[in-house]
Design a protein around this motif. Structure first.
Motif, PDB file in Angstrom:
ATOM      1  N   LEU A 214     -17.027 -43.303  26.495  1.00 37.37           N
ATOM      2  CA  LEU A 214     -15.592 -43.045  26.423  1.00 37.37           C
ATOM      3  C   LEU A 214     -15.021 -43.423  25.051  1.00 37.37           C
ATOM      4  CD1 LEU A 214     -14.470 -44.275  29.970  1.00 37.37           C
ATOM      5  CD2 LEU A 214     -14.759 -41.922  29.190  1.00 37.37           C
ATOM      6  N   LYS A 215     -15.541 -44.509  24.487  1.00 41.42           N
ATOM      7  CA  LYS A 215     -15.077 -44.908  23.162  1.00 41.42           C
ATOM      8  C   LYS A 215     -15.442 -43.856  22.122  1.00 41.42           C
ATOM      9  CE  LYS A 215     -15.445 -48.679  19.800  1.00 41.42           C
ATOM     10  NZ  LYS A 215     -16.060 -50.009  19.505  1.00 41.42           N
ATOM     11  N   GLN A 216     -16.649 -43.340  22.220  1.00 37.24           N
ATOM     12  CA  GLN A 216     -17.070 -42.301  21.280  1.00 37.24           C
ATOM     13  C   GLN A 216     -16.232 -41.041  21.463  1.00 37.24           C
ATOM     14  OE1 GLN A 216     -21.277 -41.619  21.212  1.00 37.24           O
ATOM     15  NE2 GLN A 216     -21.126 -39.724  20.033  1.00 37.24           N
ATOM     16  N   ARG A 217     -15.973 -40.678  22.687  1.00 33.05           N
ATOM     17  CA  ARG A 217     -15.160 -39.491  22.939  1.00 33.05           C
ATOM     18  C   ARG A 217     -13.735 -39.687  22.428  1.00 33.05           C
ATOM     19  NH1 ARG A 217     -14.445 -34.252  22.998  1.00 33.05           N
ATOM     20  NH2 ARG A 217     -12.939 -33.549  24.562  1.00 33.05           N
ATOM     21  N   ARG A 218     -13.186 -40.892  22.587  1.00 26.65           N
ATOM     22  CA  ARG A 218     -11.832 -41.179  22.111  1.00 26.65           C
ATOM     23  C   ARG A 218     -11.767 -41.072  20.591  1.00 26.65           C
ATOM     24  NH1 ARG A 218     -11.279 -45.389  24.725  1.00 26.65           N
ATOM     25  NH2 ARG A 218     -11.878 -46.958  23.178  1.00 26.65           N
ATOM     26  N   LEU A 219     -12.786 -41.572  19.927  1.00 31.18           N
ATOM     27  CA  LEU A 219     -12.811 -41.481  18.457  1.00 31.18           C
ATOM     28  C   LEU A 219     -12.966 -40.034  17.997  1.00 31.18           C
ATOM     29  CD1 LEU A 219     -15.069 -44.590  17.682  1.00 31.18           C
ATOM     30  CD2 LEU A 219     -12.608 -44.373  17.301  1.00 31.18           C
ATOM     31  N   GLU A 220     -13.709 -39.241  18.767  1.00 32.07           N
ATOM     32  CA  GLU A 220     -13.835 -37.822  18.431  1.00 32.07           C
ATOM     33  C   GLU A 220     -12.488 -37.115  18.524  1.00 32.07           C
ATOM     34  OE1 GLU A 220     -16.711 -36.097  20.980  1.00 32.07           O
ATOM     35  OE2 GLU A 220     -18.435 -37.045  20.002  1.00 32.07           O
ATOM     36  N   LEU A 221     -11.750 -37.415  19.589  1.00 34.29           N
ATOM     37  CA  LEU A 221     -10.457 -36.763  19.779  1.00 34.29           C
ATOM     38  C   LEU A 221      -9.464 -37.169  18.700  1.00 34.29           C
ATOM     39  CD1 LEU A 221     -10.088 -37.044  23.671  1.00 34.29           C
ATOM     40  CD2 LEU A 221     -10.688 -35.020  22.333  1.00 34.29           C
ATOM     41  N   SER A 222      -9.543 -38.412  18.229  1.00 31.37           N
ATOM     42  CA  SER A 222      -8.606 -38.881  17.213  1.00 31.37           C
ATOM     43  C   SER A 222      -9.079 -38.576  15.794  1.00 31.37           C
ATOM     44  CB  SER A 222      -8.383 -40.387  17.365  1.00 31.37           C
ATOM     45  OG  SER A 222      -9.593 -41.095  17.152  1.00 31.37           O
ATOM     46  N   GLY A 223     -10.299 -38.086  15.665  1.00 32.76           N
ATOM     47  CA  GLY A 223     -10.840 -37.776  14.336  1.00 32.76           C
ATOM     48  C   GLY A 223     -11.322 -38.982  13.571  1.00 32.76           C
ATOM     49  N   ASP A 224     -11.539 -40.111  14.253  1.00 34.19           N
ATOM     50  CA  ASP A 224     -11.959 -41.338  13.580  1.00 34.19           C
ATOM     51  C   ASP A 224     -13.448 -41.633  13.747  1.00 34.19           C
ATOM     52  OD1 ASP A 224      -9.349 -41.814  12.772  1.00 34.19           O
ATOM     53  OD2 ASP A 224      -8.851 -42.879  14.636  1.00 34.19           O
ATOM     54  N   ILE A 392      -0.416 -40.281  33.161  1.00 35.14           N
ATOM     55  CA  ILE A 392      -1.075 -41.459  32.578  1.00 35.14           C
ATOM     56  C   ILE A 392      -2.437 -41.089  32.013  1.00 35.14           C
ATOM     57  CG2 ILE A 392      -2.112 -43.685  33.183  1.00 35.14           C
ATOM     58  CD1 ILE A 392       0.180 -44.095  35.172  1.00 35.14           C
ATOM     59  N   ASP A 393      -3.177 -40.237  32.729  1.00 31.78           N
ATOM     60  CA  ASP A 393      -4.490 -39.823  32.234  1.00 31.78           C
ATOM     61  C   ASP A 393      -4.380 -39.082  30.903  1.00 31.78           C
ATOM     62  OD1 ASP A 393      -5.700 -40.962  34.361  1.00 31.78           O
ATOM     63  OD2 ASP A 393      -6.139 -39.112  35.444  1.00 31.78           O
ATOM     64  N   GLU A 394      -3.412 -38.174  30.811  1.00 34.35           N
ATOM     65  CA  GLU A 394      -3.258 -37.407  29.581  1.00 34.35           C
ATOM     66  C   GLU A 394      -2.794 -38.288  28.426  1.00 34.35           C
ATOM     67  OE1 GLU A 394      -0.644 -34.206  30.393  1.00 34.35           O
ATOM     68  OE2 GLU A 394      -2.004 -33.193  31.792  1.00 34.35           O
ATOM     69  N   ALA A 395      -1.974 -39.308  28.721  1.00 35.64           N
ATOM     70  CA  ALA A 395      -1.427 -40.144  27.655  1.00 35.64           C
ATOM     71  C   ALA A 395      -2.383 -41.255  27.225  1.00 35.64           C
ATOM     72  CB  ALA A 395      -0.095 -40.745  28.102  1.00 35.64           C
ATOM     73  N   PHE A 396      -3.100 -41.861  28.187  1.00 38.47           N
ATOM     74  CA  PHE A 396      -3.873 -43.061  27.866  1.00 38.47           C
ATOM     75  C   PHE A 396      -5.374 -42.895  28.062  1.00 38.47           C
ATOM     76  CE2 PHE A 396       0.361 -44.514  29.186  1.00 38.47           C
ATOM     77  CZ  PHE A 396       0.733 -45.239  28.065  1.00 38.47           C
ATOM     78  N   PHE A 397      -5.812 -41.921  28.856  1.00 34.96           N
ATOM     79  CA  PHE A 397      -7.243 -41.765  29.107  1.00 34.96           C
ATOM     80  C   PHE A 397      -7.695 -40.329  28.847  1.00 34.96           C
ATOM     81  CE2 PHE A 397      -5.601 -45.076  31.936  1.00 34.96           C
ATOM     82  CZ  PHE A 397      -6.389 -46.154  31.569  1.00 34.96           C
ATOM     83  N   PRO A 398      -7.349 -39.745  27.679  1.00 33.52           N
ATOM     84  CA  PRO A 398      -7.761 -38.347  27.427  1.00 33.52           C
ATOM     85  C   PRO A 398      -9.267 -38.201  27.287  1.00 33.52           C
ATOM     86  CG  PRO A 398      -6.835 -39.326  25.450  1.00 33.52           C
ATOM     87  CD  PRO A 398      -6.597 -40.307  26.552  1.00 33.52           C
ATOM     88  N   GLU A 399      -9.930 -39.298  26.880  1.00 34.71           N
ATOM     89  CA  GLU A 399     -11.370 -39.208  26.677  1.00 34.71           C
ATOM     90  C   GLU A 399     -12.132 -39.028  27.993  1.00 34.71           C
ATOM     91  OE1 GLU A 399     -10.229 -43.530  27.117  1.00 34.71           O
ATOM     92  OE2 GLU A 399      -9.487 -41.760  26.040  1.00 34.71           O
ATOM     93  N   ALA A 400     -11.533 -39.440  29.109  1.00 35.51           N
ATOM     94  CA  ALA A 400     -12.211 -39.330  30.399  1.00 35.51           C
ATOM     95  C   ALA A 400     -12.009 -37.973  31.054  1.00 35.51           C
ATOM     96  CB  ALA A 400     -11.720 -40.434  31.341  1.00 35.51           C
ATOM     97  N   LEU A 401     -11.019 -37.204  30.591  1.00 32.92           N
ATOM     98  CA  LEU A 401     -10.726 -35.906  31.213  1.00 32.92           C
ATOM     99  C   LEU A 401     -11.899 -34.949  31.015  1.00 32.92           C
ATOM    100  CD1 LEU A 401      -6.980 -35.528  30.158  1.00 32.92           C
ATOM    101  CD2 LEU A 401      -7.885 -36.120  32.413  1.00 32.92           C
ATOM    102  N   PRO A 402     -12.165 -34.051  31.963  1.00 30.63           N
ATOM    103  CA  PRO A 402     -11.334 -33.730  33.140  1.00 30.63           C
ATOM    104  C   PRO A 402     -11.507 -34.660  34.334  1.00 30.63           C
ATOM    105  CG  PRO A 402     -13.226 -32.294  33.097  1.00 30.63           C
ATOM    106  CD  PRO A 402     -13.314 -33.142  31.860  1.00 30.63           C
ATOM    107  N   SER A 403     -12.402 -35.643  34.243  1.00 32.35           N
ATOM    108  CA  SER A 403     -12.523 -36.604  35.342  1.00 32.35           C
ATOM    109  C   SER A 403     -11.280 -37.484  35.385  1.00 32.35           C
ATOM    110  CB  SER A 403     -13.767 -37.470  35.157  1.00 32.35           C
ATOM    111  OG  SER A 403     -14.937 -36.680  35.190  1.00 32.35           O
ATOM    112  N   PRO A 404     -10.598 -37.572  36.516  1.00 35.08           N
ATOM    113  CA  PRO A 404      -9.357 -38.351  36.571  1.00 35.08           C
ATOM    114  C   PRO A 404      -9.623 -39.848  36.599  1.00 35.08           C
ATOM    115  CG  PRO A 404      -9.872 -37.484  38.737  1.00 35.08           C
ATOM    116  CD  PRO A 404     -10.909 -36.930  37.806  1.00 35.08           C
TER     117      PRO A 404
END
Length: 571
Positions: A214-224, A392-404
């Motif tokens: 999830l951390k890796q996916r979050r960094l991918e989405l943010s471009g970091d 909340i999922d879209e705002a704080f947990f986008p890396e986990a989507l589409p899994s709620p």
């Protein structure tokens, strides 16, 4: 004579006007209600707790007219009287001169993998040669229910280490039984080690790997996600992979060790079956047990029911996850509903202008108390889960989507839904408590220089705390037994893990959970094995009543303490 009649009429009239008849009528109604409640609890307790007693296992020959006789080994469950006409309509072949009333007994025969069913009805009249052999044993299995039969041999790595040809209690059969018990104890120890590795150690590693993903996916989405960061994550992942490989090797050794022992059992049709010892939970010889041994076994079974996980579609094992989920949900609901209900009641009683709007709000609050609980469940599903949870999922947990994460049922949404369900009770009880505080107490506080807020916080609310606790008690009593809304907002038949564990953030409000009320519904109405589930329904219902009673007693104790503490202020 007429004067005596008039005197008697006058006396009866005065007695009625005095109100004594209504006092006795109310006292009688209360007494009848108490007797009915106690009787119901006793019925539930006897039917439920009696299930854990190690009943004797009989061996008998059963022979219906015109059918082949066969041997059964079973526990007696219950007996009922039926007419011969009913039996003939059901297809039972009975002689024409058969008695009009016959006793029919439900037997728990076990061996579902052999016979196809572990319960069956027999007519007592056609049971013969009934005995209770001391070497006839019962074994509770992880799957397929109970096993009944005679122990013939015990094997280790395919080699017989002990065997007997005796079906009676001899030195040879007792030595084989001792070897069997030792094998079960060894297999149980290994089973606990496997469970610890799979659920705790491997579970922790899987949780850590998921957080890395999830951390890796979050960094991918943010471009970091830079190559350096990706390399660090790969190193961290490799460490956990190495730990996982070590645990897999340990599991392979343990599984090889646990599957090494087996035993041979002779069932009532005379056939021999070889069974892995690892499939056995308990094995005992009830016919050879004394009262003391049976009491010890009984309390061990009750403790297992309270502390173990369920098995066999919830018809075997324990209900600890359901107890934990029920208590945790009620505590979270109490933490949420108490401040909200108290604040609302304080505003309505102390600050709001007592006009038509306030009266309408009070009417609305009273009406909310009568709304069916399933409506709250539908509201919780639509508003909390589909609207708030998805946001909340879209705002704080986008890396986990589409899994709620919060966009599905869970402990938090269930607690909030039940808090909304019970908040009218807390509001009404708190308002009643605030209305009973004498006006001169408020005026005295204000006269001494305290502000209105200080008067409320330091004088009024402490004096009203017993009434607040009364509202909390009523809220807990209602919320703990609710099932319908929970089916929509978070409760499940079987939860793989508890919502509280050693993994950060320790309390997992997004997880689904088990609940005693839903467990009763599931076992009672969804179980494929009705006869096996019935005693568990009674036992779980009795346990739910006890849990609610303990929660209420705790709240009552706090309320009584507060009442004694602030009694002097009321005077």
């Amino acid at each position: 004579m007429s004067s005596e009649i008039k005197m008697e009429k006058k006396t009866v009239s005065e007695w009625v006007k005095s109100g004594d008849p209504w006092v006795w009528l109310n006292a009688g109604a209360v007494a009848i209600s108490v007797i009915m409640v106690v009787g119901l609890l006793l019925l539930i307790a006897v039917r439920g707790l009696g299930h854990f007693w190690p009943a004797d296992v009989m061996q008998a020959t059963y022979s219906l007219p015109g059918e082949k006789a066969y041997t059964v080994a079973a526990e007696r469950v219950e007996s009922v009287d039926v007419t011969s006409a009913q039996l003939r309509e059901a297809g039972v072949n009975l002689p024409e001169n058969e008695d009009a009333i016959l006793q029919r007994t439900l037997l728990k025969m076990g061996n579902r993998d052999v016979y196809g069913a572990d319960f069956g009805w027999v007519l007592d009249k056609y049971l013969s040669d009934i005995k209770t052999p001391s070497m006839l044993f019962a074994a509770e299995r992880h799957e397929w229910g109970n096993l009944y039969g005679y122990l013939k041999s015990v094997k280790n790595d395919g080699q017989i280490i002990s065997q007997t040809n005796d079906l009676t209690e001899t030195d040879s059969s007792l030595a084989t039984w001792a070897a069997f018990e030792k094998s079960i104890e060894r297999a149980s120890t290994i089973h606990e080690d496997i469970k610890e590795i799979e659920k705790s150690e491997i579970g922790t590693i899987n949780y850590a790997l998921e957080r890395i993903r999830l951390k890796q996916r979050r960094l991918e989405l943010s471009g970091d996600l830079t190559p350096a960061v990706e390399a660090d994550l790969a190193v961290e992942r490799s460490v956990h992979d190495a730990e996982y490989a070590v645990l897999q090797e340990k599991l392979a050794v343990l599984y090889q060790a646990i599957n090494r022992d087996s035993f041979t059992v002779q069932v009532m049709d005379g056939t021999l079956h070889e069974v892995q010892v690892s499939k056995i939970v308990h094995a005992f010889r009830p016919n050879a047990m004394g009262v003391t041994a049976k009491l010890g076994f009984y309390f061990n079974k009750v403790w297992e029911f309270l502390t173990d996980d369920p098995r066999e579609a919830n018809t075997e094992g324990g209900v600890f996850p359901a107890i934990f989920g029920t208590v945790m949900m009620v505590l979270l609901m109490t933490v949420l509903v108490t401040p909200f209900g108290v604040v609302a009641a304080v505003y309505l009683r102390e600050y709001a202008t007592q006009g038509i709007v306030t009266r309408i709000i009070r009417i609305a609050v009273n009406n909310l108390a009568g709304v069916p609980s399933i409506v709250y469940g539908v509201f919780g599903l639509g508003f909390f889960i589909y609207f708030l949870g998805s946001g909340i999922d879209e705002a704080f947990f986008p890396e986990a989507l589409p899994s709620p994460t919060f966009g599905t049922g869970g402990l938090m949404w269930a607690s909030i839904t039940l808090a909304l369900l019970t908040v009218p009770v807390v509001i009404v009880a708190t308002e009643e408590g605030l209305s009973r505080i004498p006006r001169n107490v408020r005026e005295g506080s204000l006269a001494l220089g305290a502000t209105k807020a200080e008067t409320l916080w330091r004088v009024v609310l402490p004096m009203a705390s017993p009434a607040i606790m009364t509202g909390v008690i009523l809220a807990v009593a209602r919320a703990a037994g609710e099932v319908a809304p929970l089916m929509l907002v978070g409760v499940v038949k079987l939860a793989p893990t508890l919502p509280l564990d050693g993994n950060y953030p320790f309390i997992h409000l997004d997880q689904k959970f088990m609940h005693l009320g839903f467990h009763i519904y599931d076992v009672g109405f969804q179980s494929p094995n009705v006869e096996a589930a019935r005693p568990l329904v009674y036992a779980t219902a009795f346990l739910l009543v006890m849990v609610i009673a303990l929660l209420n007693l705790s709240a009552v104790t706090i309320r009584n303490h507060l009442r004694e503490k602030y009694k002097s202020l009321e005077m």
